[in-house]
Every structure is written in C-alpha cells, then in structure tokens.
Design a protein around this motif. Structure first.
Motif, PDB file in Angstrom:
ATOM      1  N   SER A  89       0.833  -1.198   0.000  1.00  0.00           N
ATOM      2  CA  SER A  89       0.000   0.000   0.000  1.00  0.00           C
ATOM      3  C   SER A  89       0.871   1.252   0.000  1.00  0.00           C
ATOM      4  O   SER A  89       1.722   1.432   0.871  1.00  0.00           O
ATOM      5  CB  SER A  89      -0.905  -0.006   1.236  1.00  0.00           C
ATOM      6  N   ILE A  90       0.633   2.117  -0.976  1.00  0.00           N
ATOM      7  CA  ILE A  90       1.373   3.379  -1.053  1.00  0.00           C
ATOM      8  C   ILE A  90       1.027   4.265   0.135  1.00  0.00           C
ATOM      9  O   ILE A  90       1.877   4.939   0.708  1.00  0.00           O
ATOM     10  CB  ILE A  90       1.073   4.116  -2.374  1.00  0.00           C
ATOM     11  N   GLU A  91      -0.244   4.259   0.531  1.00  0.00           N
ATOM     12  CA  GLU A  91      -0.682   5.085   1.660  1.00  0.00           C
ATOM     13  C   GLU A  91       0.048   4.695   2.943  1.00  0.00           C
ATOM     14  O   GLU A  91       0.464   5.556   3.722  1.00  0.00           O
ATOM     15  CB  GLU A  91      -2.187   4.941   1.850  1.00  0.00           C
ATOM     16  N   GLN A  92       0.223   3.384   3.175  1.00  0.00           N
ATOM     17  CA  GLN A  92       0.919   2.936   4.380  1.00  0.00           C
ATOM     18  C   GLN A  92       2.376   3.381   4.376  1.00  0.00           C
ATOM     19  O   GLN A  92       2.926   3.744   5.415  1.00  0.00           O
ATOM     20  CB  GLN A  92       0.843   1.411   4.481  1.00  0.00           C
ATOM     21  N   ILE A  93       3.003   3.352   3.217  1.00  0.00           N
ATOM     22  CA  ILE A  93       4.398   3.788   3.108  1.00  0.00           C
ATOM     23  C   ILE A  93       4.482   5.300   3.281  1.00  0.00           C
ATOM     24  O   ILE A  93       5.317   5.808   4.028  1.00  0.00           O
ATOM     25  CB  ILE A  93       4.994   3.356   1.749  1.00  0.00           C
ATOM     26  N   ALA A  94       3.592   6.027   2.624  1.00  0.00           N
ATOM     27  CA  ALA A  94       3.614   7.494   2.673  1.00  0.00           C
ATOM     28  C   ALA A  94       3.290   8.031   4.060  1.00  0.00           C
ATOM     29  O   ALA A  94       3.698   9.153   4.414  1.00  0.00           O
ATOM     30  CB  ALA A  94       2.620   8.054   1.658  1.00  0.00           C
ATOM     31  N   HIS A  95       2.576   7.249   4.849  1.00  0.00           N
ATOM     32  CA  HIS A  95       2.180   7.676   6.197  1.00  0.00           C
ATOM     33  C   HIS A  95       3.388   8.071   7.049  1.00  0.00           C
ATOM     34  O   HIS A  95       3.275   8.938   7.924  1.00  0.00           O
ATOM     35  CB  HIS A  95       1.396   6.553   6.867  1.00  0.00           C
TER      36      HIS A  95
END
Length: 337
Positions: free
Chosen positions: A65-71
């Motif tokens: 998940s990109i969102e999890q990394i970007a978090h």
C-alpha cells in the motif's frame, strides 16, 4: 539504440553505493528496495532527510500500500507509487499509483516523468495488486490448477497461445519467477479472497526450489548455457505428486483461465481500480499480454456479452468452486443486455 560511445557516456552518469550518494538537491527519487513495508517506510524517511522536503518520492512496488508507506513521510502528498514491469526495457506499461493525499502536482510530475522514459502511464487506485497484477494473477493461478488437476504443462500453454497469447501462462510464471508470484499472494488473498489463494500443492514446487528461468528450474527445462527454454520438465508431475490425465479439451482450459481474468477485470471496474474501459483495454494488452487483435479485455467482454459470461462463470462455480462466482459489475451488466 545507443551507440557504444553514447552508452559509455550515459553509464558514467550512474553511480552506486550502500548509502545515499546522489546530489542532495535531486527533485525526483525512485526507490526500488525489495517488498518489505518496514524497510520502505524507513527509506522514505531517510530520502526526505537527505534530499529535502520538496522531492517527489516514487515507491516502486507491486504489492504494498502506497498510503501505508507514505504515512511515515514528512510530506505524504509528495509520495506516489510506480509499478514497473519486468523486463523494464521491454515493457511499455507503467502503473502510477497515487494514494488518498497525493497532490495533483505530484501526479502530474510522475506522469511527465513516465512519458520522458518512453512509458505509457496508467493511473490506478492504491488497491492490492493495482490493475495488471490484479487481472493477471487469477489467470496464472488457474493455469497452475489445471496442471494440478491433471493437464499437461505444454497443453495448457499451447491452449492459451491458440487463444492468442504470445506466451503461455506457465511459461510466463517461469519468466517472472514462481517465488515472486507466491510471495504476492498472502496480501492479495487476505484483501481480495479465495480468487488469490495459492493451490496447496504449489508449496511442493517452492520446496523443490523451482523459481523458473532465473535458476533453470521451473515448469520447463532450460539450456544451462544460454538459458533458452526447452520442453516441459516432466519431473514436475512427480514433484506435485500427480499423474497427467488430459481430461480437458483446449477450449475448456481456455475458458477456465480467461474467465478468471474477465471476472477480475469486472471487479477492477466495480471497485474503481481504473477509471474507464479504454484504459483497461490498453493495459490488459501491454501489461497482461491479452491478445491485441481481440481489442483488450473489456472489448472482449463486450463481444462475448456479459450474460453469456455470467452463465459460464456460474457453470464453473458448480464444477470448480466459489472462486468463479461472478462479480456484481458483470451481473448488473448482464441484466441490462
């Protein structure tokens, strides 16, 4: 093609090391470490510390998940996903994956960068498997299941090639690496269900170190000197503890595999993984090797008709189980035909 002189000149612009060594004022950074969420979260923080808060940071991933990394990033709106396909030099498609708070400027920059690289960008949702792997994986798993059910490797591949695929699904798995496919499955199965569940006997192949072309041990035999693919590896049936029966006709194998891809393409539209069928048609041809003369996966659905496809899927549910249950998008489409 580059001349040898131009190639050497270009190669001199590339440097490597075990830490960040490029210009600290870089404006676009691509990360390509292996698929580990914790490592990627660590990398995004270190990159912003080294290059500054204004960089566009592109995560190269096929499963996370990109969102999890970007978090974890100091500036999440500057983080976006890029999914390259192997071999990168030969594959034109590039999936671009913004997460919920990725800025429009970051998206525009990523698309422009992809075009500069000679790629065809496809904007997809931050959803497990994105689009290309999402429609390809159930198709590949069904081909493996056909072998486990007693069909010969070369017969399965030849059946799909007669349908129009340039390369059969089992040869495709050898090229990508069975270990790579298997590693992606737990996350997909957890989020998307039994359509992505690994057939249990596949573990026998993993334990037997069958990684495909990269170690000359897969569904096929390979020339140890050149790496060229030869005939099917007959010992694989012993490894899987099966006997070939060849009970299915060519068309039956084709329908089993293609229906899984069609149904997943329906799920992708239903869940808004892609924006429209035109983009999906292009991506299915360039990314998933769907036969170009058939116009793409959604063009094929239109030609066959959703009503016929839903009927086929329901018939396959009775034969093979719930992984063939038709998605709501196909059912609703069938009701309007």
């Amino acid at each position: 093609n580059l001349s040898s002189g131009k190639m050497r000149q270009t190669m001199q612009l590339i440097s490597g090391g075990e830490r960040f060594i490029g210009k600290p004022n870089a404006d676009f950074v691509i990360e390509a470490v292996y698929e580990d969420l914790e490592l990627k979260q660590k990398m995004v923080c270190e990159a912003f510390d080294y290059f500054g808060k204004e960089i566009v940071y592109a995560v190269n991933t096929s499963t996370l998940s990109i969102e999890q990394i970007a978090h974890q990033a100091p500036k999440p709106d500057n983080v976006i996903g890029l999914h390259y396909f192997s071999p990168v030099a030969e594959r034109k498609m590039l999936e671009i994956i913004p997460h919920k708070t990725t800025s429009e400027q970051t998206i525009t920059t990523a698309i422009h960068f992809a075009i500069q690289q000679g790629k065809i960008p496809l904007l997809v949702a931050d959803s497990p498997g994105f689009f290309v792997n999402r429609i390809l994986t159930p198709y590949l798993l069904e081909a493996i299941q056909c072998v486990i059910d007693g069909e010969a490797i070369e017969f399965v591949d030849r059946s799909l090639q007669e349908f129009g695929f340039r390369i059969g699904p089992l040869a495709m798995i050898d090229d990508m690496g069975l270990d790579v496919l298997v590693k992606s499955l737990p996350n997909l199965a957890d989020k998307l269900g039994t359509r992505f569940t690994m057939p249990p006997r596949v573990q026998y192949l993993i334990d037997n170190d069958r990684k495909g072309a990269k170690n000359n041990r897969g569904f096929y035999l390979y020339n140890s000197q050149t790496g060229a693919r030869k005939e099917e590896d007959g010992s694989i049936y012993h490894t899987l503890e099966i006997v070939t029966a060849n009970d299915l006709e060519t068309e039956q194998i084709v329908r089993r595999c293609i229906l899984m891809m069609i149904n997943e393409a329906g799920y992708c539209l239903q869940e808004k993984v892609i924006r429209n069928t035109d983009e999906g048609n292009v991506a299915s041809v360039l990314g998933a090797f769907f036969p170009d003369f058939r116009g793409g996966i959604y063009a094929y659905i239109e030609k066959i008709g959703a009503k016929s496809i839903v009927a086929e899927l329901n018939a396959h549910v009775k034969l093979y189980g719930e992984r063939f249950v038709p998605c709501e998008w196909l059912i609703e489409k069938a009701e309007t035909e």
